[in-house]
Scaffold this motif. Structure first.
Motif, short mmCIF file in Angstrom:
data_model
loop_
_atom_site.label_atom_id
_atom_site.label_comp_id
_atom_site.label_asym_id
_atom_site.label_seq_id
_atom_site.Cartn_x
_atom_site.Cartn_y
_atom_site.Cartn_z
N TYR A 17 0.91 -1.32 -0.05
CA TYR A 17 -0.12 -0.10 -0.08
C TYR A 17 1.00 1.22 -0.07
CZ TYR A 17 -3.19 -3.53 1.75
OH TYR A 17 -4.11 -4.67 1.93
N LYS A 18 1.83 1.43 0.81
CA LYS A 18 2.76 2.46 0.69
C LYS A 18 3.46 2.62 -0.53
CE LYS A 18 4.17 2.13 5.84
NZ LYS A 18 5.11 2.20 6.82
N ILE A 23 3.33 6.08 -5.61
CA ILE A 23 2.97 6.20 -7.17
C ILE A 23 1.84 6.92 -7.31
CG2 ILE A 23 2.76 4.90 -9.25
CD1 ILE A 23 4.54 2.53 -7.92
N VAL A 24 0.81 6.55 -6.86
CA VAL A 24 -0.61 7.29 -7.21
C VAL A 24 -0.46 8.64 -6.87
CG1 VAL A 24 -2.90 7.49 -6.31
CG2 VAL A 24 -2.04 5.12 -6.80
N LYS A 25 0.10 9.06 -5.52
CA LYS A 25 0.41 10.64 -5.48
C LYS A 25 1.22 11.20 -6.43
CE LYS A 25 -0.03 10.10 -0.49
NZ LYS A 25 0.60 10.06 0.83
N ILE A 36 7.76 9.47 -12.69
CA ILE A 36 7.07 8.31 -12.03
C ILE A 36 7.53 7.00 -11.86
CG2 ILE A 36 4.74 7.09 -12.04
CD1 ILE A 36 3.48 9.77 -13.17
N ILE A 37 8.26 6.70 -13.37
CA ILE A 37 8.88 5.21 -13.35
C ILE A 37 10.02 5.44 -12.60
CG2 ILE A 37 10.21 3.92 -14.94
CD1 ILE A 37 8.48 4.69 -17.38
N ILE A 163 2.31 -2.23 -9.76
CA ILE A 163 3.17 -1.03 -10.30
C ILE A 163 3.05 -0.68 -11.66
CG2 ILE A 163 5.33 -0.05 -10.43
CD1 ILE A 163 6.13 -1.01 -7.62
N ALA A 164 3.27 -1.94 -12.43
CA ALA A 164 3.11 -1.86 -13.74
C ALA A 164 1.77 -1.24 -14.33
CB ALA A 164 3.39 -3.21 -14.78
#
Length: 382
Positions: A17-18, A23-25, A36-37, A163-164
């Motif tokens: 989750y962390k 990544i979502v943020k 982001i990558i 993540i992908a």
């Protein structure tokens, strides 16, 4: 032991989750896909310091290039390395089919044999490859690789897979800058839902339902909602009907003698039949209806605010349209029929599955009575 297992699972979920939350943020902040990558690679490297973590670009010509790489001390840095994947057609084929590859030993896997030279130079023995797709093609590849043989765990696979999938969102965002405001609203919604789910799952250990799965709820062959999406939407409709004492009906149906179609004409023709069935179903469904492919040749439909007489009428129309539909294939014109079962929700039903079970029972009776029929639960009770 059970408590210990739950605690370990909770820790894995918390770490995931962390990582996903970061990544979502980043996506929500409007960062570039490249940044982001990079953040995703940094987060993965924190979680898995013993593995080499990399992101590669994959051209339409099948050329793979290591774009970014985070490398532990015991492995060489392979950033910038290029490989022509056409020399490994089995590997390239699976990537182009968007398949996740979790290989414990590349020296014994036939797909990687043509790539042994670069693998040896890179000190790679085990790999976890997750392709990143965009516009129906592979554009990148997230990879964990180990210098030793390694059986990849469910937690490792989930982490890299999710993540992908979020990388695909980032790439889409970069492609559609003109719609940045709409994308920002959607990403904010994703972020809020993710935070709510994290809190709920930390308390109850029930996470893993609506993160990246929201991005993969469509049956690839028919483009209908898949089984998971169908039941997810159906459960919401069931709860509403229970709360407001409204009505709905379930229609389930199979393509008759589907095995014979595959055996006589080949699986390619079988796939065409499934696509045709999806198109017929979509053409007569309403926006309020819930439709889906829930099995091999099995489809289902939930008709909101519908009594059983109307559902039977609808099912009969669907049966006739299917029978009249002609497929133009390489084997000539082919037709097929369906057998259908219909059931109506009642206040006695304690779940959506109980309504579907009655529709399936009616479907079974339709098959027993010769197929190409619509049978309702009312006819069985007589």
């Amino acid at each position: 032991m059970k408590y210990r297992s739950e605690v370990i699972q909770l820790r894995h979920n918390r770490d995931r989750y962390k990582t996903i939350g970061q990544i979502v943020k980043s996506i929500n902040a409007g960062m570039s896909s490249e940044r982001i990558i990079q953040i995703a690679l940094e987060e993965l490297a924190k979680r898995y310091p013993l593995y080499r973590v990399s992101y590669s670009t994959v051209s339409e010509q099948g050329i793979l290039k290591i774009w970014r790489c985070s490398t532990p001390k015991h492995m060489p840095n392979i950033e910038g390395l290029e490989s022509d994947l056409n020399i490994a057609p089995d590997y390239l084929k699976e990537l182009n089919q968007f398949k996740l590859l979790a290989v414990s030993d590349v020296l014994t896997d036939h797909r990687f044999l043509p790539l042994q030279e670069p693998m040896t130079k890179g000190n790679t023995r085990a790999v976890l490859d997750v392709p990143v797709s965009h516009n129906k093609g592979v554009v990148g590849l997230f990879c964990l690789d180990s210098s030793e043989k390694h059986e990849w765990t469910v937690e490792e696979i989930k982490m890299v897979s999710e993540i992908a999938e979020f990388m695909e969102i980032a790439i889409k965002q970069a492609d559609y800058l003109k719609h940045k405001e709409d994308m920002a609203i959607q990403l904010e919604d994703y972020n809020k839902r993710l935070e709510i789910e994290v809190r709920e799952q930390t308390k109850e250990l029930q996470y893993a339902k609506q993160t990246a799965e929201q991005l993969a709820m469509t049956d690839e062959l028919t483009q209908l909602p898949n089984r998971r999406a169908f039941f997810s939407a159906g459960e919401q409709l069931y709860l509403q009907a229970k709360r407001h004492a409204s009505s709905f009906c379930v229609v389930t149906f199979d393509i008759d003698k589907f095995k014979d179609i595959n055996d006589n004409y080949g699986h390619e023709i079988g796939d065409i039949a499934l696509k045709e069935m999806g198109e017929v179903l979509t053409s007569i469904s309403r926006s309020s209806d819930i439709i889906g492919r829930i099995g091999g040749e099995e489809f289902a439909m939930i008709l909101a605010d519908t009594e059983i007489a109307g559902a039977i009428q609808f099912a009969e129309r669907l049966r006739v349209l299917t029978q009249q539909n002609t497929m133009n294939t390489s084997k000539g014109e082919i037709q097929f029929t369906i057998s259908t079962g219909v059931a109506q929700f009642s206040e006695r039903d304690d779940s959506l599955k109980s309504v579907i079970a009655r529709a399936d029972t009616a479907l079974f009776v339709a098959k027993e009575r010769g197929r190409n029929l619509v049978i309702s639960e009312l006819q069985i009770k007589r």
